[in-house]
Design an enzyme around this catalytic site. Structure first.
Site, PDB file in Angstrom:
ATOM      1  N   GLY A 197      10.539  -7.773   7.213  1.00  0.00           N
ATOM      2  CA  GLY A 197      10.432  -7.183   8.537  1.00  0.00           C
ATOM      3  C   GLY A 197       9.442  -7.838   9.470  1.00  0.00           C
ATOM      4  O   GLY A 197       9.166  -7.304  10.546  1.00  0.00           O
ATOM      5  N   GLY A 199       9.837 -10.785  10.930  1.00  0.00           N
ATOM      6  CA  GLY A 199      10.491 -11.582  11.961  1.00  0.00           C
ATOM      7  C   GLY A 199      10.767 -13.013  11.575  1.00  0.00           C
ATOM      8  O   GLY A 199      10.842 -13.881  12.453  1.00  0.00           O
ATOM      9  N   HIS A 416      -5.024  22.243  -2.389  1.00  0.00           N
ATOM     10  CA  HIS A 416      -4.841  20.883  -2.909  1.00  0.00           C
ATOM     11  C   HIS A 416      -5.126  19.842  -1.819  1.00  0.00           C
ATOM     12  O   HIS A 416      -5.922  18.907  -2.023  1.00  0.00           O
ATOM     13  CB  HIS A 416      -3.404  20.737  -3.426  1.00  0.00           C
ATOM     14  N   GLU A 417      -4.496  20.006  -0.651  1.00  0.00           N
ATOM     15  CA  GLU A 417      -4.688  19.035   0.430  1.00  0.00           C
ATOM     16  C   GLU A 417      -6.099  19.117   1.012  1.00  0.00           C
ATOM     17  O   GLU A 417      -6.670  18.103   1.427  1.00  0.00           O
ATOM     18  CB  GLU A 417      -3.647  19.248   1.531  1.00  0.00           C
TER      19      GLU A 417
END
Length: 621
Positions: A197, A199, A416-417
């Protein structure tokens, strides 16, 4: 002349087929009707053994009483009709049909066959025009890209170094005598190396566009077939076409499909691929002169290419096309937003700063997603908020709003987060938090997203250990809040990422005090059963045990560091978890406000919990 000859051949074929069909029709008729003498026919009529007769001119077709069919030829006999009437036979008569002997009669009778032959000729011509002849396996599949929409370096942004490397190739194609006069030789091959990706194909097209020369494009997989020798034949044909159109460019995309190291692999060598590679090596640097034909190839796996392919005289130059930096990303965004109406609040510099590590294809996808989001909301221009939402979708995945979580699951995800986020704020060295959410996105139930403030090309040991603590923060949070027996599988991806990071630190980056700066494992470049094969290098069983112990020590060190942070910052952790339950998504600045005990003020939003209570209090109509 050639077309006239072809028409004559087809007409002859049609006549021959018609004659054969007539013979078959006559044979079929002779098998159905038994030919008998006229005298026998009259005897059978007198004996009343004939049931019906069809008289057509001088031809008679009839059926006997026992069901057998017969045919005969009748001369002029005035007593024949009277005899048949007395026998009780059914007599039909009609004039002789002469239409089948005319041109139109023949044409009408054979029209279905002629139509079938015409359709067959049409499809054969179509197949020949598409170079799909049954015996054209060895023909090259390289496509000549016309310069109707010429691509130039003005269309390529964020790859200034690569463009500078290729300027010399363009100058040579424009003025080859300028270099040949001084005895200089242009590189025969240029290898574009970089992640997907970035180019590489676009740059190759731009080189052809700048030089205004023919551009042949082919994929590495187009050479290899099941028949041995086909790939080598296609390579020869490809270079033959290129020489006829010289000066020109040959572009082979994904050359690692055909240029892999010979004799390597778990299953031994591949004869067809190796023969194709050998022919490519000969064409690039053989006895024949390939002046004014420059080969450009692209790959994201230069480590698996055969060394003979990379030596001087073949691919003389390797041009690295890496992911763009902040300035390059901004230039790429400017190219992609040319046809996108932007609102005044959109600052491409800010968007570029918030997308580190994005390739050109990622940035094109980002602009497209922002435009689609704005179109769904019936906006006339794309706003900064659309870009933010598109960035979240590209980096974290789409929101899975249909995935409903109960309060217990939501609470567990929030803690958790929040554990990840608190560890991110208080470890020694890490990147700032961009956003934390407990809304399921992609394959994750929740996520804490961090974005670096600038492009980074190397990472310190301190930062790697901090990353381990952040990864283990979610599992530690579940244990502290809900108990060791209540932990869930939600930390599986965190544990896998932490283990892989620790393994790289020990075996590749030399960050183990016990094992030292030694490379203990290498990627062989082969894939077996969908997994990359890693080869141990000079590693005994005792060393392998030390490696495993060091990996475990690093992961457990991160675990202990995360546990200490959450115990010391227990109040901030609780505040952040409650805020995530209430709002579901918080930005980095909002997280800092929450842990300070400040109240969030959102002008365009209300707490999710309050919104749901309001919705539940409204009766259904």
């Amino acid at each position: 002349m050639k077309s006239g000859k072809n028409i004559f051949v087809w007409l002859a074929a049609i006549v021959a087929i018609s004659a054969i069909m007539n013979v078959f029709a006559a044979n079929q008729r002779s098998r159905e009707y038994l030919s008998i003498p006229f005298s026998e026919f009259m005897d059978n009529a007198e004996k009343k053994q004939i049931s019906e007769v069809m008289i057509e001119g001088s031809s008679i077709l009839g059926t006997a009483v026992d069901g057998s069919k017969f045919s005969t030829y009748a001369p002029y006999d005035p007593t024949m009709i009277e005899t048949l009437r007395q026998s009780g036979a059914k007599v039909e008569a009609r004039p002789e049909d002469t239409s089948s002997n005319t041109f139109w009669g023949v044409l009408i009778s054979w029209f279905p066959m002629i139509l079938l032959i015409g359709v067959w000729i049409f499809f054969m011509r179509q197949a020949n025009a598409g170079n799909n002849k049954a015996m054209s396996f060895g023909k090259s599949r390289a496509r000549l890209i016309e310069n109707t929409k010429k691509v130039t370096f003005a269309d390529v942004a964020g790859a200034d170094e690569a463009k500078q490397e290729l300027e010399e190739v363009i100058d040579f194609l424009k003025e080859p005598a300028k270099f040949q006069r001084l005895g200089g030789k242009i590189p025969k091959g240029v290898l574009l190396v970089g992640p997907p990706g970035t180019g590489k194909t676009l740059i190759a097209k731009a080189v052809a566009g700048e030089a205004n020369v023919p551009f042949f494009s082919i994929f590495g997989s187009d050479f290899v077939e099941m028949f041995v020798g086909v790939g080598a034949s296609r390579v020869r044909d490809m270079f033959a076409q290129a020489k006829k159109n010289s000066p020109c460019l040959l572009f082979i995309d994904e050359i690692d499909a055909v240029g892999r190291h010979r004799g390597a692999g778990l299953g031994g060598g591949n004869d067809e691929r190796e023969q194709t590679l050998n022919q490519l090596l000969v064409e690039m640097d053989g006895f024949e002169d390939n002046e004014n034909v420059i080969l450009i190839a692209a790959t994201n796996r230069p480590d698996v290419l055969d060394p003979a392919l990379l030596r001087p005289g073949r691919f003389d130059r390797q041009v690295v096309v890496s992911n763009p930096d902040k300035k390059g990303r901004e230039e790429i965004l400017k190219v992609h937003v040319k046809k996108v109406p932007l609102a005044k609040d959109v600052n491409l510099s800010v968007v570029a700063r918030g997308t580190p590590g994005f390739s050109g294809a990622d940035l094109a996808n980002l602009v497209n997603e922002a435009a689609l989001l704005a179109a769904r909301k019936n906006k006339h221009k794309v706003t900064s908020k659309d870009f933010d939402e598109a960035k979240d979708k590209v980096m974290m995945g789409s929101e899975r709003k249909s995935m409903a979580m109960d309060e217990k699951e939501k609470q567990l995800t929030a803690y958790h987060e929040a554990g990840h986020a608190i560890c991110s704020l208080y470890v020694k060295e890490t990147d700032p938090i961009h956003k934390a959410t407990i809304i399921p996105r992609g394959r994750a139930v929740g996520m804490v997203q961090q974005l670096p403030e600038k492009d980074q090309y190397s990472y310190s040991k301190t930062k790697m250990k901090s990353r381990l603590a952040i990864m283990m923060g979610g599992r530690v949070a579940e244990e502290i809040k809900f108990g060791a027996d209540a932990v869930t599988s939600g930390a599986s991806s965190d544990i896998a990422a932490a283990t892989n990071l620790a393994r790289s630190m020990v075996t590749e980056w030399g960050m183990s005090d016990v094992l030292g700066p030694v490379l203990y494992a290498e990627n062989s470049g082969e894939v077996f059963l969908g997994k990359s094969v890693t080869q141990n290098k000079n590693m005994s069983e005792d060393t392998a045990r030390l490696v495993d112990a060091e990996i475990k020590g690093l992961v457990l060190g991160g675990y202990e560091e995360a546990k200490q942070i959450l115990k010391d910052k227990h109040k901030e952790w609780e505040l952040l978890a409650d805020a995530l339950i209430e709002y579901e998504t918080l930005t980095g600045d909002e997280i800092k406000q929450v842990i300070k005990g400040e109240k969030l003020e959102r002008s365009d939003d209300v707490p999710v919990a309050e919104e749901k209570r309001t919705q539940s209090s409204v009766p259904e109509l």
